[in-house]
Design an enzyme around this catalytic site. Structure first.
Site, PDB file in Angstrom:
ATOM      1  CG  HIS A 159      35.251 -34.415   4.399  1.00 32.91           C
ATOM      2  ND1 HIS A 159      34.166 -34.101   3.621  1.00 32.91           N
ATOM      3  CD2 HIS A 159      35.063 -33.737   5.573  1.00 32.91           C
ATOM      4  CE1 HIS A 159      33.365 -33.262   4.289  1.00 32.91           C
ATOM      5  NE2 HIS A 159      33.882 -33.039   5.471  1.00 32.91           N
ATOM      6  CG  HIS A 194      -1.740  -1.205   1.406  1.00 34.87           C
ATOM      7  ND1 HIS A 194      -1.332  -2.233   2.230  1.00 34.87           N
ATOM      8  CD2 HIS A 194      -2.912  -1.604   0.867  1.00 34.87           C
ATOM      9  CE1 HIS A 194      -2.223  -3.206   2.212  1.00 34.87           C
ATOM     10  NE2 HIS A 194      -3.198  -2.865   1.386  1.00 34.87           N
ATOM     11  CG  HIS A 226      33.283 -34.677   9.800  1.00 37.61           C
ATOM     12  ND1 HIS A 226      33.856 -33.594  10.423  1.00 37.61           N
ATOM     13  CD2 HIS A 226      33.010 -34.259   8.537  1.00 37.61           C
ATOM     14  CE1 HIS A 226      33.916 -32.580   9.584  1.00 37.61           C
ATOM     15  NE2 HIS A 226      33.404 -32.952   8.427  1.00 37.61           N
ATOM     16  CG  ASP A 267      32.698 -33.984  13.917  1.00 38.01           C
ATOM     17  OD1 ASP A 267      33.738 -34.617  13.666  1.00 38.01           O
ATOM     18  OD2 ASP A 267      31.581 -34.516  13.968  1.00 38.01           O
ATOM     19  CG  ASP A 282      30.641 -31.572   5.788  1.00 38.85           C
ATOM     20  OD1 ASP A 282      31.071 -32.553   6.408  1.00 38.85           O
ATOM     21  OD2 ASP A 282      31.351 -30.636   5.392  1.00 38.85           O
TER      22      ASP A 282
HETATM   23 FE1  FES Z   1       0.206  -2.201   3.540  1.00 39.31          FE
HETATM   24 FE2  FES Z   1       2.868  -2.389   3.765  1.00 39.31          FE
HETATM   25  S1  FES Z   1       1.709  -0.677   3.222  1.00 39.31           S
HETATM   26  S2  FES Z   1       1.410  -3.926   3.996  1.00 39.31           S
HETATM   27 FE    FE Z   2      33.042 -31.661   6.810  1.00 38.39          FE
END
Ligand code: FES
Ligand code: FE
Length: 455
Positions: free
Chosen positions: A221, A111, A216, A213, A364
């Site tokens: 890896h 708006h 691992h 860690d 990972d």
């Molecule tokens: Fe209406 Fe931002 S102006 S939601």
């Molecule tokens: Fe890793």
């Protein structure tokens, strides 16, 4: 209802009653725990927002989140940095939908309410006819993040006005952050662009791994090690010497000692190695020999969800998206004064290893996905069995020169520390019940770096 099989029933009872060193799996999938976590951890803790280099000019902004709350961080005309909730006070539309950019104002597209970059509501369309000039715009600004502070280029925000200052919250973690941020004159900057990708898995799994860690690496890896490095480097990695360090409850860092430079040098381009050589003495003058030469590669997590890898040049936030989903945000950080060729090399290295398509990254992500989300943790029997986090219990010790508690490189002391800190936040009514780390090192203030942008 209890399981019908009596043997299983007693086994589960035993598991669910064990104490100490065991994790309850519900913290990785339970929606109720997740809701409390957003409130008690993320709305109270300091969270990483962005790097100051992303906000070079007045009006530069970056959109991110603190926990699940959307915020937009902006450089103000007076040079300070502020952050506001990215949600219109009218119907809640996001007032800034760009990931980053430069703006004179944030005008809501729904708006048309328009806010200045510090969040004040400055104009409302057709104010006279729509609101009979009775609307109090001074009360309808975007909600502000009450605390925004920087540490050597890293900008953090905190929703809780009662929280201690950022450097108090970090405690002795600053001593180790300096390895990444304070090596050379001029500090660091990030290369433009942020990788973002969604993964299954609770955010804590990624945070705990980066905090401590190293274990691992030699399993998860191993295929990358074998395919990317010469065999002797892969071997050296498995037998690596290093430390896991817990500088303050919740924060964790792992350092690897590699006096020969292998295997880390094997993954770095010539340009990066040359830059390290050229700046070695300058870095030693600033940080001392131990932090420059002894700590060739580090992985770390700042509580709760900000991680980084030093010499892979990666900054990370593990954004919580649901109890079993996270979004990884990844920046590439470089020494600001490094030649372009070196910055390019760091960027290529970071993308090759630690990006959505990165060789290390994919190993990972797969693990985290099956540890929560895709792994059937919610199953009635599975959820009762607790997880073992006791590696190295009782072997934590102090160090003659380094602040914090240290352990051998294969240890879960940092993961335990992260979960203790998490539990402390979850149980606390306010910051009055949360401890502030005791600092034993001084913060070195550099005049050659950007000053903290406080609001
Ligand atoms: Fe209406 Fe931002 S102006 S939601
Ligand atoms: Fe890793």
């Amino acid at each position: 209802a209890p399981p019908v099989n009596p043997a299983l029933s007693s086994q589960l009872k035993e598991l669910s009653e064990s104490e100490g060193g065991l994790l309850d799996r519900r913290m990785f999938f339970d929606p109720e725990i997740y809701k409390v976590e957003l409130e008690r951890v993320f709305a109270r803790s300091w969270s990483f927002l962005c790097h100051e280099s992303q906000l070079a000019k007045a009006g530069d902004f970056f959109s991110t989140y603190i926990g699940a709350d959307p915020v937009v961080v902006t450089r103000q005309r007076d040079g300070s940095i502020s952050a506001v909730l990215n949600s219109c006070r009218h119907r809640g539309m996001k007032v800034c939908r760009a990931d980053w950019g430069n703006a004179k104002a944030f005008t809501c597209t729904y708006h048309g309410w328009s806010y200045s970059t510090d969040g004040s509501l400055v104009s409302v369309p057709r104010e006279e006819y729509a609101y009979y000039n009775e609307i109090d715009k001074s009360k309808l600004g975007l909600l502000r993040v009450p605390q925004v502070q920087s540490y050597k280029g890293l900008v953090f925000g905190c929703f809780d006005p009662e929280a201690p200052s950022l450097v108090d919250f970090l405690g002795d973690m600053t001593y180790y952050l300096d390895i990444l941020l304070d090596r050379v004159d001029g500090g660091t900057e990030v290369i433009s662009g942020v990788h973002k990708w969604k993964m299954r898995g609770n955010w804590k799994l990624a945070a705990e791994q980066f905090s401590g860690d190293n274990y691992h690496t030699i399993s998860s890896h191993i295929s990358v090690l074998l395919s990317e490095f010469p065999p002797e480097a892969a071997d050296a990695f498995v037998n690596i010497d290093g430390l896991e360090i817990n500088p303050a409850e919740g924060h964790g860092i792992g350092v690897m000692y590699s006096p020969t430079g292998a295997p880390f040098s094997a993954g770095s381009s010539e340009a990066i190695l040359r830059w390290r050589d050229e700046t070695r003495q300058e870095s030693i003058n600033r940080l001392g020999k131990e932090r420059v030469e002894g700590m060739s590669w580090t992985h770390a997590n700042v509580f709760p969800n900000f991680s980084y890898l030093h010499d892979s040049s990666v900054l990370r936030v593990w954004m919580p998206k649901s109890p079993t989903e996270m979004e990884a945000w990844s920046w590439c950080i470089v020494d600001k004064k490094a030649p372009q060729e070196v910055k390019n090399a760091w960027r290529t290295q970071a993308i090759r290893h630690f990006s959505p398509g990165g060789t290390w990254e994919q190993d990972d992500g797969e693990n985290w996905s099956y540890c929560s989300g895709a792994g059937g943790q919610e199953g009635v029997v599975t959820r009762l069995s607790k997880l073992h986090v006791e590696m190295g219990v009782g072997h934590e010790r102090s160090h003659p020169t380094l602040p914090g508690k240290v352990s051998h490189t294969y240890s879960e002391q940092n993961q335990r520390s992260l979960y203790r800190r998490w539990a402390e936040f979850m149980a606390a009514e306010s910051w009055k019940d949360i401890s502030v780390p005791v600092r034993t090192t001084e913060v070195i203030d550099r005049s050659d770096m950007a000053k903290a942008g406080e609001s």
